[in-house]
Design an enzyme around this catalytic site. Structure first.
Site, mmCIF file in Angstrom:
data_model
loop_
_atom_site.group_PDB
_atom_site.id
_atom_site.type_symbol
_atom_site.label_atom_id
_atom_site.label_comp_id
_atom_site.label_asym_id
_atom_site.label_seq_id
_atom_site.Cartn_x
_atom_site.Cartn_y
_atom_site.Cartn_z
ATOM 1 N N HIS A 91 43.310 32.144 47.275
ATOM 2 C CA HIS A 91 42.854 31.029 46.780
ATOM 3 C C HIS A 91 43.757 29.702 47.232
ATOM 4 O O HIS A 91 43.862 28.944 46.585
ATOM 5 C CB HIS A 91 42.836 30.913 45.157
ATOM 6 C CG HIS A 91 41.745 31.629 44.496
ATOM 7 N ND1 HIS A 91 40.242 32.080 45.387
ATOM 8 C CD2 HIS A 91 41.437 32.358 43.462
ATOM 9 C CE1 HIS A 91 39.831 32.712 44.645
ATOM 10 N NE2 HIS A 91 40.126 33.056 43.352
ATOM 11 N N HIS A 165 35.749 27.387 40.917
ATOM 12 C CA HIS A 165 36.134 28.358 40.111
ATOM 13 C C HIS A 165 35.838 28.428 38.623
ATOM 14 O O HIS A 165 36.720 28.477 37.659
ATOM 15 C CB HIS A 165 37.423 28.890 40.227
ATOM 16 C CG HIS A 165 38.038 30.071 40.192
ATOM 17 N ND1 HIS A 165 37.694 30.829 39.002
ATOM 18 C CD2 HIS A 165 38.321 30.956 41.153
ATOM 19 C CE1 HIS A 165 38.215 32.303 39.311
ATOM 20 N NE2 HIS A 165 38.718 32.253 40.662
ATOM 21 N N GLU A 305 31.707 32.269 42.324
ATOM 22 C CA GLU A 305 32.130 31.589 43.369
ATOM 23 C C GLU A 305 31.294 31.658 44.633
ATOM 24 O O GLU A 305 31.553 32.785 45.324
ATOM 25 C CB GLU A 305 33.544 32.106 43.374
ATOM 26 C CG GLU A 305 34.585 32.100 41.984
ATOM 27 C CD GLU A 305 35.531 33.053 42.227
ATOM 28 O OE1 GLU A 305 36.327 33.119 43.030
ATOM 29 O OE2 GLU A 305 35.332 33.958 41.277
HETATM 30 C C1 GLA Z 1 38.791 35.456 41.812
HETATM 31 C C2 GLA Z 1 39.358 36.699 42.407
HETATM 32 C C3 GLA Z 1 39.844 37.604 41.323
HETATM 33 C C4 GLA Z 1 41.079 36.688 40.591
HETATM 34 C C5 GLA Z 1 40.354 35.480 40.060
HETATM 35 C C6 GLA Z 1 41.572 34.406 39.566
HETATM 36 O O1 GLA Z 1 37.636 35.386 41.371
HETATM 37 O O2 GLA Z 1 38.303 37.471 43.343
HETATM 38 O O3 GLA Z 1 40.458 38.873 41.648
HETATM 39 O O4 GLA Z 1 42.098 36.649 41.530
HETATM 40 O O5 GLA Z 1 39.975 34.545 41.203
HETATM 41 O O6 GLA Z 1 42.457 35.248 38.643
#
Ligand code: GLA
Length: 345
Positions: A91, A165, A305
């Site tokens: 991220h 997110h 996402e």
């Molecule tokens: C995304 C990832 C998850 C986790 C979240 C944040 O969705 O795929 O594995 O890292 O972000 O907690």
């Protein structure tokens, strides 16, 4: 600089409050079947609490999801990235876009009230090459849709994969988990992942697995009941998978339908992206009290996402996320709420 909050409202009464910190959505008020507004995203009293609680409701960049191998190679140069999550870059890095203060203005857009967020990510930011100018516009359409338009330009070849997110729970703070929701994901394939959620490179059919959400499916059955199989047990006991969407044509395509019969709220996700990460908040912890007065346990909400596949820069078989000078990165995702008799359109 302290973050500031901005609110816009449409004629149906739907409103969104957004922080200049990470473009974090602090609330998204949507009517139920009786016209009563409810907040359909999880959240915390302060925007500054959102990063440590699963990047909650924030803009993610430069590259959402994971990059393996400690970085990526572009035109023969290796760009190292911090492994900020287990053995991968997640991220956007240590200080991704969710932790930046964005420039914000509100304006009356052609499709409804809008919030524009802009950011200049300097050359070398978190290891990524090129000065990247990013513009994101959140619009509240009159038919009760939250539309996100992403745009980015660079002055050197780089990689970009932006997303949002948001953690949805359509009950408006009433249900502490996803039971009571039905989900449909228009994808007959997913990218297989190995340990650490890094793609193997294989794209597999969902058919015959618990990941098959092509028909409306009870989240309860998947997360707690009969449908739970090895795929759901592996990663935090829920969904954290990248689905490859079945799209008929380029442009906006329906990716997801989420329904909450009790409130009468339904949300459709439409996107121009090829994939969606379905993540059932498996790593949330109730340690911090949320805005509804309780801490959030795993499966308190769900993220959709929209994105290009994880680890795209290291996977030759996946569509590229490269952006060159002179090109414009564009991506649109719409979270469209359909509440009978309340929202027009
Ligand atoms: C995304 C990832 C998850 C986790 C979240 C944040 O969705 O795929 O594995 O890292 O972000 O907690």
């Amino acid at each position: 600089m302290n973050p500031k909050s901005y609110t816009i409202r449409n004629k149906a009464g739907m409103s969104i409050t957004v922080s200049s910190l990470g473009g974090i959505v602090q609330s998204l008020l949507v009517p139920d079947r009786n016209g009563k507004l409810g907040d359909v995203v999880l959240g915390y009293p302060k925007a500054t609490q959102h990063h440590d609680n699963g990047y909650m409701n924030a803009l993610i960049g430069r590259v959402g999801n994971r990059i393996s191998k400690g970085g990526f190679t572009l035109d023969g140069t290796f760009y190292p990235l911090a492994n900020n999550s287990k053995d991968c870059a997640l991220h956007g890095g240590e200080i991704g876009f969710d932790q930046k203060i964005w420039d914000v203005r509100t304006f009356a857009g052609a499709d409804g009230p809008s919030i524009e967020l802009t950011l200049l990510s300097p050359d070398g930011d978190e290891g990524y090459p090129g000065n990247l100018f990013v513009r994101v516009v959140y619009t509240l359409m009159e038919d009760c849709a939250w539309r996100i338009d992403y745009m980015a330009v660079t002055d050197k070849p780089t990689v970009v994969n932006l997303t949002q997110h948001a953690y949805f729970n359509l009950s408006g703070g009433k249900d502490k988990d996803l039971c009571g929701h039905y989900v449909q994901v228009n994808a007959s394939r997913f990218t297989e992942h190995l340990k650490g959620n890094i793609p193997s490179g294989k794209v597999l059919p969902v058919e015959g697995t618990s990941l098959d959400l092509r028909q409306p499916t009870s989240f309860c059955e998947c997360l707690h009941g009969a449908k739970k199989d090895a795929y759901l047990k592996k990663v935090g006991g829920g969904f954290d998978h990248n689905y490859v969407l079945d799209r008929i044509a380029p442009g906006l395509s329906q990716a997801v339908v989420l329904e909450h019969p009790e409130s009468g709220r339904q949300m459709e996700v439409w996107t121009t992206e090829p994939c969606v990460q379905v993540y059932t908040a498996n790593f949330l912890s109730p340690k911090d009290k949320g805005k509804f007065g309780y801490g959030f346990d795993p499966h308190a909400g769900v993220c959709f996402e929209t994105q290009h596949a994880p680890d795209s820069p290291n996977q030759v078989g996946f569509p590229s996320i490269r952006l060159d000078p002179g090109q414009v990165y564009r991506s649109t995702t719409i979270y469209a709420f359909d509440v009978v008799d309340v929202c027009e359109g």
